[in-house]
Design an enzyme around this catalytic site. Structure first.
Site, PDB file in Angstrom:
ATOM      1  CB  SER A 178      -8.261   0.861   5.786  1.00  0.00           C
ATOM      2  OG  SER A 178      -8.956   2.081   5.782  1.00  0.00           O
TER       3      SER A 178
ATOM      4  CB  SER B 146      -7.969   3.621   2.756  1.00  0.00           C
ATOM      5  OG  SER B 146      -7.131   3.019   3.724  1.00  0.00           O
TER       6      SER B 146
ATOM      7  CE  LYS C 123      -3.915   1.920   2.625  1.00  0.00           C
ATOM      8  NZ  LYS C 123      -4.778   1.728   3.810  1.00  0.00           N
TER       9      LYS C 123
END
Lengths: 503, 95
Positions: free
Chosen positions: A178, A154, A79
């Site tokens: 997330s 996210s 990420k």
């Protein structure tokens, strides 16, 4: 079966037996990325040249009879709020568009130290603030199951990359859900570890009393293996805990008969009927395994959204003060220092980040701090105490991971409160410092399309082993259906791209 | 409930783009209206939780020099430098 279709475990078995090389694994991974990434937009940055050097090094070590580690040759996506030395780290924001990380996060050095190959940085909601990847400055990521839908967020880029078969493992961060919500929306597994188990050094802070880093993969076993590499004390993270001699893979297949599992009734409020149907099927399965199921009440869960949307923005408003155009990141030209700060931040941050900074600034301002922030922190204690009471009666808790399957792109972005309320099921786990796994539990038919829906297994602090054990037992019972539909979806993605190229 | 959104933005050192003003103001009204429920909760006897851990790394470590990155590495990312200093515009309070 092609290599990119395999789980991490299957790939590692092939590499360790020398049936395939790390380079062949990487070739297959990048072949798949080039095939489907134009449709998905899971990555902000691909790191093919560096990845090839790493794969060559792993192969060379294997040739020399050395041990590169227990993740030898495994492609992993990261990420883009986690620092990888020499690679951009944008956090999905224009304010960091050209910033190159000068060091590795601890989780990166630990994965690489076990022979993992970093293939790229994945898309996310800006500074991890969002539940859909729609707030990213680099475009929305599409859900591989239905390209008109979001992959969640996210960590939506990481989830989509695993679901589409581009990588077997990806890292996400989880401050309020997330990792778990995008895992649920894309039919994969994601583990939010206990606060303090995995180092956050080198991970951009959002809400420091809630932030965690965890693995996302196709199977529960794959996530357990990645956690084995990532977990452990790090003096560079002030919230790090010492946990020695714990393996998350060993004992994962022990039977679950006799475990006590609670269902907090409040986490079923507002869940769609088709998700409830799948959840009840899992509950029946667990009863067949000899698990004792009981309903629980955690009354303070009704305050969780309010607590979270005061504490997280308050901490974010403080954490993001560092983005001011002085030492790194975007700087706007201005006459004075104050103007430069304000202009750099106003033009560098997107709307959702500005919204949350303003919520936090207001909640911490003179006259409001006691009324909102301190009050939320007290209510958080009440929630923690309620969970402790609940865990006095049961070993684990379960719930759906999300109230519904993936929603459409653009459907909720103009209604932030509705987006926030959608996180009700995942947020309490962060507030109470617990661990939780999100894993596929079946499919929901939406407009004629099969969309995955996830189960959440919640554990006591540092009891990841029991969480993973229950998840693994469920997975073994339903994996045939999940993998069959996953394979069908993945082949469809490849075919759609071929048709596009022919046109 | 009303918000002076420009003042909050000033407190946050953010030049608020004009097109966001009304939207964000309405969102804050809606969100803080939702908080009424929390404001009415009986929290008597609960101390606030600001941190989740009594972490090991907060204990004292041996006082030894450890490897770290050189200042030059960080200066490389800066928008403007002079020798080993960050360069910024003048402060607003200067004559």
């Amino acid at each position: 079966m092609k290599i990119w279709e395999m789980t991490a475990k299957e790939i590692l078995d092939l590499v360790s037996s020398r049936d395939v090389s790390a380079m062949e694994v990487l070739d297959s991974c990048f072949e798949r990325i080039s095939e489907v990434e134009p449709q998905i937009n899971a990555f902000i940055e691909l790191m093919e040249p560096v990845a090839r050097l790493s794969a060559a090094r792993v192969d060379s070590m294997l040739d020399d009879g050395e041990n590169p580690g227990f993740l030898a040759g495994l492609p992993v996506a990261i990420k883009d709020n986690i620092c990888v030395k020499g690679a951009p780290c944008t956090c999905g924001s224009k304010i960091l568009e050209n910033w190159i990380a000068p060091y590795d996060a601890t989780v990166i050095s630990r994965l690489v130290g076990q022979g993992a190959i970093i293939v790229g940085k994945t898309n996310l909601d800006e500074f991890a603030m969002g539940s859909s990847t729609e707030t990213s400055a680099f475009g929305v990521t599409k859900n591989p199951w239905d390209l008109s839908r979001v992959p969640g967020g996210s960590s939506g880029g990481s989830a989509a990359a695993v679901a589409a078969g581009m990588v077997p493992i990806a890292l996400g961060t989880d401050t309020g859900g997330s990792i778990r919500q995008p895992a649920s929306f894309t039919g994969i597994c994601g583990l939010k570890p206990t606060y303090g188990l995995v180092s956050r050094y080198g991970v951009t802070g959002f809400a420091s009393s809630l932030d965690t880093v965890g693995p996302m993969g196709e199977t529960v076993w794959d996530c357990a293996l990645a956690l084995d590499a990532m977990a452990g004390f790090d003096k560079l993270d002030p919230a790090s805990y010492e946990r020695r001699g714990v393996s998350y893979v060993s004992g994962i297949d022990r039977e679950v008969r006799g475990l006590k599992v609670g269902i907090p009734e409040e986490l079923l409020d507002g869940v769609s009927p088709d998700v409830i149907d799948r959840f009840e099927a899992v509950v029946d399965l667990l009863k067949d395994f000899g698990v004792e199921i009981q309903m629980l009440n955690i009354p303070s869960l009704t305050y969780a959204i309010d607590i979270y949307y005061i504490i997280a923005p308050a901490e974010a408003s403080s954490n993001l003060a560092r983005f001011d155009g002085v030492r790194f990141g975007k700087r706007a030209e201005a006459e004075t220092l104050d103007q430069m700060y304000a202009s750099s931040r106003g033009s560098g941050f997107g709307k959702e980040v500005i919204r949350r900074i303003l919520i936090g600034t207001y909640a911490l301002s003179a006259g409001n701090k006691e009324k909102y922030y301190v009050r939320a922190a007290k209510a958080r204690t009440m929630l923690i105490e309620d969970f402790k009471k609940g865990f006095g009666k049961v070993d684990l808790m379960i719930s759906p991971a999300t109230p519904y399957a993936a929603f459409g792109i653009g459907e909720k972005i103009e209604d932030p409160l509705s987006m926030y309320v959608g996180d009700l099921i995942t947020i309490p786990v962060n507030l109470a410092g617990l661990c939780a796994l999100s894993m596929p539990m079946g499919f929901s038919q939406v407009s004629g399309t099969d969309l995955p829906c996830g189960l959440q297994v919640i554990g006591k602090p540092f009891d990841e082993n029991t969480v993973l054990r229950l998840g693994y037992s469920i997975e073994r019972a339903i994996e045939e259906e999940i993998r069959s539909k996953m394979g069908h979806m993945r082949r469809g993605l490849g075919l759609a791209r071929e048709a596009e190229l022919v046109d | 409930m009303d918000f002076d959104i420009k003042k909050i933005a000033r407190d946050a050192s953010i030049e608020l783009p004009e097109e966001y003003e009304e939207d964000i103001k309405e969102d804050l009204i809606e969100l803080f209206d939702h908080m009424k429920h929390l404001l009415e909760a009986d929290l008597e006897g609960f101390l606030p939780t600001f941190s989740m851990v009594e972490a090991k790394s907060l204990e004292l470590f041996e006082d030894i020099v450890d490897a770290s990155l050189s200042p030059e590495v960080f200066l490389e990312s800066a928008p403007s430098i002079y020798e080993r200093y960050f360069v910024v515009p003048r402060g607003s309070q200067e004559p």
